[in-house]
Design an enzyme around this catalytic site. Structure first.
Site, mmCIF file in Angstrom:
data_model
loop_
_atom_site.group_PDB
_atom_site.id
_atom_site.type_symbol
_atom_site.label_atom_id
_atom_site.label_comp_id
_atom_site.label_asym_id
_atom_site.label_seq_id
_atom_site.Cartn_x
_atom_site.Cartn_y
_atom_site.Cartn_z
ATOM 1 N N GLU A 131 -11.307 -61.048 25.664
ATOM 2 C CA GLU A 131 -12.285 -62.014 26.204
ATOM 3 C C GLU A 131 -13.509 -62.118 25.294
ATOM 4 O OE1 GLU A 131 -12.158 -64.030 29.051
ATOM 5 O OE2 GLU A 131 -10.059 -63.447 29.154
ATOM 6 N N LYS A 157 -18.931 -56.583 27.782
ATOM 7 C CA LYS A 157 -17.936 -55.850 26.982
ATOM 8 C C LYS A 157 -18.306 -55.855 25.496
ATOM 9 C CE LYS A 157 -14.502 -54.231 29.575
ATOM 10 N NZ LYS A 157 -14.097 -52.831 29.576
HETATM 11 P P1 NDP Z 1 -9.006 -52.382 36.893
HETATM 12 O O1 NDP Z 1 -9.920 -53.419 37.422
HETATM 13 O O2 NDP Z 1 -7.633 -52.260 37.481
HETATM 14 O O3 NDP Z 1 -9.709 -50.940 37.034
HETATM 15 C C1 NDP Z 1 -11.087 -50.772 36.898
HETATM 16 C C2 NDP Z 1 -11.441 -49.353 37.271
HETATM 17 O O4 NDP Z 1 -12.864 -49.168 37.104
HETATM 18 C C3 NDP Z 1 -11.115 -48.958 38.724
HETATM 19 O O5 NDP Z 1 -10.595 -47.654 38.740
HETATM 20 C C4 NDP Z 1 -12.489 -48.991 39.384
HETATM 21 O O6 NDP Z 1 -12.597 -48.135 40.511
HETATM 22 C C5 NDP Z 1 -13.345 -48.468 38.239
HETATM 23 N N1 NDP Z 1 -14.780 -48.701 38.452
HETATM 24 C C6 NDP Z 1 -15.382 -49.837 38.864
HETATM 25 N N2 NDP Z 1 -16.712 -49.659 38.963
HETATM 26 C C7 NDP Z 1 -16.953 -48.375 38.608
HETATM 27 C C8 NDP Z 1 -18.130 -47.580 38.521
HETATM 28 N N3 NDP Z 1 -19.335 -48.077 38.806
HETATM 29 N N4 NDP Z 1 -18.006 -46.298 38.113
HETATM 30 C C9 NDP Z 1 -16.800 -45.768 37.822
HETATM 31 N N5 NDP Z 1 -15.647 -46.474 37.878
HETATM 32 C C10 NDP Z 1 -15.733 -47.762 38.283
HETATM 33 O O7 NDP Z 1 -8.908 -52.607 35.317
HETATM 34 P P2 NDP Z 1 -7.650 -52.400 34.321
HETATM 35 O O8 NDP Z 1 -7.027 -51.089 34.591
HETATM 36 O O9 NDP Z 1 -6.838 -53.628 34.309
HETATM 37 O O10 NDP Z 1 -8.381 -52.362 32.909
HETATM 38 C C11 NDP Z 1 -8.901 -51.137 32.369
HETATM 39 C C12 NDP Z 1 -10.044 -51.458 31.423
HETATM 40 O O11 NDP Z 1 -9.570 -52.279 30.348
HETATM 41 C C13 NDP Z 1 -11.195 -52.221 32.066
HETATM 42 O O12 NDP Z 1 -12.391 -51.761 31.448
HETATM 43 C C14 NDP Z 1 -10.917 -53.664 31.685
HETATM 44 O O13 NDP Z 1 -12.120 -54.410 31.671
HETATM 45 C C15 NDP Z 1 -10.330 -53.478 30.298
HETATM 46 N N6 NDP Z 1 -9.411 -54.504 29.856
HETATM 47 C C16 NDP Z 1 -8.368 -54.866 30.655
HETATM 48 C C17 NDP Z 1 -7.475 -55.832 30.244
HETATM 49 C C18 NDP Z 1 -6.309 -56.201 31.086
HETATM 50 O O14 NDP Z 1 -5.676 -57.232 30.780
HETATM 51 N N7 NDP Z 1 -5.940 -55.440 32.097
HETATM 52 C C19 NDP Z 1 -7.633 -56.499 28.931
HETATM 53 C C20 NDP Z 1 -8.701 -55.940 28.123
HETATM 54 C C21 NDP Z 1 -9.558 -55.006 28.576
HETATM 55 P P3 NDP Z 1 -12.361 -48.762 42.000
HETATM 56 O O15 NDP Z 1 -10.919 -49.163 42.033
HETATM 57 O O16 NDP Z 1 -12.715 -47.653 42.916
HETATM 58 O O17 NDP Z 1 -13.279 -49.937 42.100
HETATM 59 P P1 GDP Z 2 -8.677 -63.173 32.297
HETATM 60 O O1 GDP Z 2 -8.076 -63.708 31.041
HETATM 61 O O2 GDP Z 2 -9.195 -61.782 32.168
HETATM 62 O O3 GDP Z 2 -9.693 -64.076 32.898
HETATM 63 O O4 GDP Z 2 -7.445 -62.996 33.330
HETATM 64 P P2 GDP Z 2 -7.006 -63.839 34.629
HETATM 65 O O5 GDP Z 2 -5.630 -63.391 34.948
HETATM 66 O O6 GDP Z 2 -8.017 -63.716 35.712
HETATM 67 O O7 GDP Z 2 -7.009 -65.354 34.149
HETATM 68 C C1 GDP Z 2 -6.190 -65.787 33.081
HETATM 69 C C2 GDP Z 2 -6.284 -67.316 32.985
HETATM 70 O O8 GDP Z 2 -5.631 -67.896 34.114
HETATM 71 C C3 GDP Z 2 -7.714 -67.865 32.956
HETATM 72 O O9 GDP Z 2 -7.788 -68.843 31.967
HETATM 73 C C4 GDP Z 2 -7.864 -68.502 34.331
HETATM 74 O O10 GDP Z 2 -8.758 -69.619 34.379
HETATM 75 C C5 GDP Z 2 -6.433 -68.966 34.582
HETATM 76 N N1 GDP Z 2 -6.149 -69.219 35.998
HETATM 77 C C6 GDP Z 2 -5.663 -70.361 36.519
HETATM 78 N N2 GDP Z 2 -5.578 -70.260 37.852
HETATM 79 C C7 GDP Z 2 -6.021 -69.033 38.187
HETATM 80 C C8 GDP Z 2 -6.175 -68.350 39.432
HETATM 81 O O11 GDP Z 2 -5.892 -68.868 40.500
HETATM 82 N N3 GDP Z 2 -6.648 -67.080 39.376
HETATM 83 C C9 GDP Z 2 -6.967 -66.464 38.198
HETATM 84 N N4 GDP Z 2 -7.396 -65.193 38.199
HETATM 85 N N5 GDP Z 2 -6.853 -67.093 37.005
HETATM 86 C C10 GDP Z 2 -6.377 -68.361 36.995
#
Ligand code: NDP
Ligand code: GDP
Length: 326
Positions: A131, A157
């Site tokens: 992103e 980020k």
């Molecule tokens: P999730 O949203 O599934 O997990 C986020 C985690 O952060 C949860 O365990 C949440 O805990 C915890 N968290 C939120 N707020 C706090 C806080 N204040 N203190 C401590 N922990 C906190 O994310 P993903 O596993 O999908 O992603 C992992 C990381 O990689 C994230 O940083 C995300 O931004 C980044 N990322 C993810 C991508 C993806 O496509 N999945 C792509 C690129 C980067 P709780 O559940 O209790 O809220």
């Molecule tokens: P992101 O790339 O971290 O924003 O991951 P998302 O899965 O949330 O979104 C991926 C793409 O899907 C973005 O371009 C969104 O605008 C598009 N999108 C289209 N419809 C939806 C929707 O209903 N929910 C979400 N989350 N994304 C959507």
């Protein structure tokens, strides 16, 4: 040889669960930071689903609370720290920009500071994101591509990313950023588009819903499987020198085509059920992301192993099972 010790923030999230499983398989002792929620029945669903909830050690603390991180660093003395915790949903970041900045941006620097003060030889992984490329400056994004964040999430980020680079260069810390493109799995949060689609398609197939409402289906993403991507995180911390890596498949697909794959899995016609709903459009959109994983392949020997088709099929099948079992 002593077991290696890892500390994971965001252990209850999608990647935290898969990474815990990987590190346990590699005989690590795994600690996880557990932020306080309103109930003591913490959300361990993902760790339970992978059968590792009783094998990790959870410690109360929060990314926004430096003192808790210092205390944990003193107690755990980690060899490796994986900072996966974040407010990670782009759309929410426009409604909660300050919280996103505190957790996703400053939170990372809190972890870096705790390491610098208490365990400066610990290796650090920062969960950076595609992103950050936002309004893309090159058709295929690599480690050299300039960033142009398009949401409060991406801006937070980017701050964490550059602070990781700065702590590496200023304090000689072993700090790496993985610039990961979107990665999904049956453990993905329901608000993200892949899981929203696979859950929605499963509900329609089971007669629980009739339509699936989405926003911009022309957006394109480079989607991989979280199980593959956590391997890259670990590999980065096993190198001789710290560095940053793009982790991606090198393929990009529209939301529309991803959605069609899901409907095809259950033998339904997407056009009979898909509704475009303006409430799911965003104030600013990242129209297309496409990563160049060449450096990861060359240096880490890492490659994405799971195709989009097989991942979406797995996700639909798991959602069908979950909904059938109630
Ligand atoms: P999730 O949203 O599934 O997990 C986020 C985690 O952060 C949860 O365990 C949440 O805990 C915890 N968290 C939120 N707020 C706090 C806080 N204040 N203190 C401590 N922990 C906190 O994310 P993903 O596993 O999908 O992603 C992992 C990381 O990689 C994230 O940083 C995300 O931004 C980044 N990322 C993810 C991508 C993806 O496509 N999945 C792509 C690129 C980067 P709780 O559940 O209790 O809220
Ligand atoms: P992101 O790339 O971290 O924003 O991951 P998302 O899965 O949330 O979104 C991926 C793409 O899907 C973005 O371009 C969104 O605008 C598009 N999108 C289209 N419809 C939806 C929707 O209903 N929910 C979400 N989350 N994304 C959507």
């Amino acid at each position: 040889m002593n077991k290696k010790i890892a500390l994971i923030t965001g252990i209850t999230g999608q990647d935290g669960a898969y990474l815990s499983q990987l590190l346990l398989e590699k005989n690590y002792t795994v600690y996880g930071l557990l932020p306080r929620r309103s109930t003591s029945e913490v959300n361990l669903n993902r760790l339970e689903w992978l059968g590792v909830d009783d094998k990790v050690h959870l410690i109360d603390g929060d990314l926004t609370d430096l003192s808790s991180l210092i205390r944990i660093m003193q107690k755990v003395q980690p060899d490796e720290v994986y900072n996966l915790g974040a407010q990670s949903f782009v759309k929410t970041s426009w409604d909660q920009p300050l919280l996103t900045g505190q957790v996703t941006g400053i939170g990372a620097v809190n972890v870096l500071e705790a390491i610098r003060l208490i365990k400066p030889d610990a290796r650090y992984y920062q969960a950076s994101t595609s992103e950050m490329y936002g309004l893309i400056q090159e058709p295929m994004q690599s480690e050299q591509t300039p960033f142009y964040p398009r949401s409060p999430y991406a801006a937070a980020k980017l701050y964490a990313h550059w602070m990781t680079v700065n702590y590496r260069e200023s304090f000689d810390m072993f700090a790496c950023s993985g610039i990961l493109f979107n990665h999904e799995s049956p453990l993905r949060g329901l608000e993200f588009v892949t899981r929203k689609v696979t859950d929605g398609v499963a509900r329609i197939k089971l007669g629980m819903e009739t339509e699936l409402r989405l926003g911009n289906i022309d957006a394109k993403r480079d989607w991989g499987h979280a199980r593959d991507y956590v391997k890259a995180m670990w590999l980065m911390l096993q190198q001789d020198t710290p560095d940053d890596f793009v982790i991606a498949t090198g393929l990009t697909t529209t939301v529309r085509d991803m959605c069609k794959i899901a409907f095809d899995v259950v033998g339904l016609n997407m056009d009979d059920h898909l509704v475009i709903d303006p409430q799911f459009f965003r104030p600013a959109e990242v129209e297309i992301l496409l990563g160049n994983p060449a450096k990861a392949k060359e240096v880490l020997g890492w490659e994405a192993e799971t195709s989009l088709e097989s991942m979406i099929t797995e996700m639909v099948e798991v959602d069908l099972q979950r909904l059938t079992r109630g």
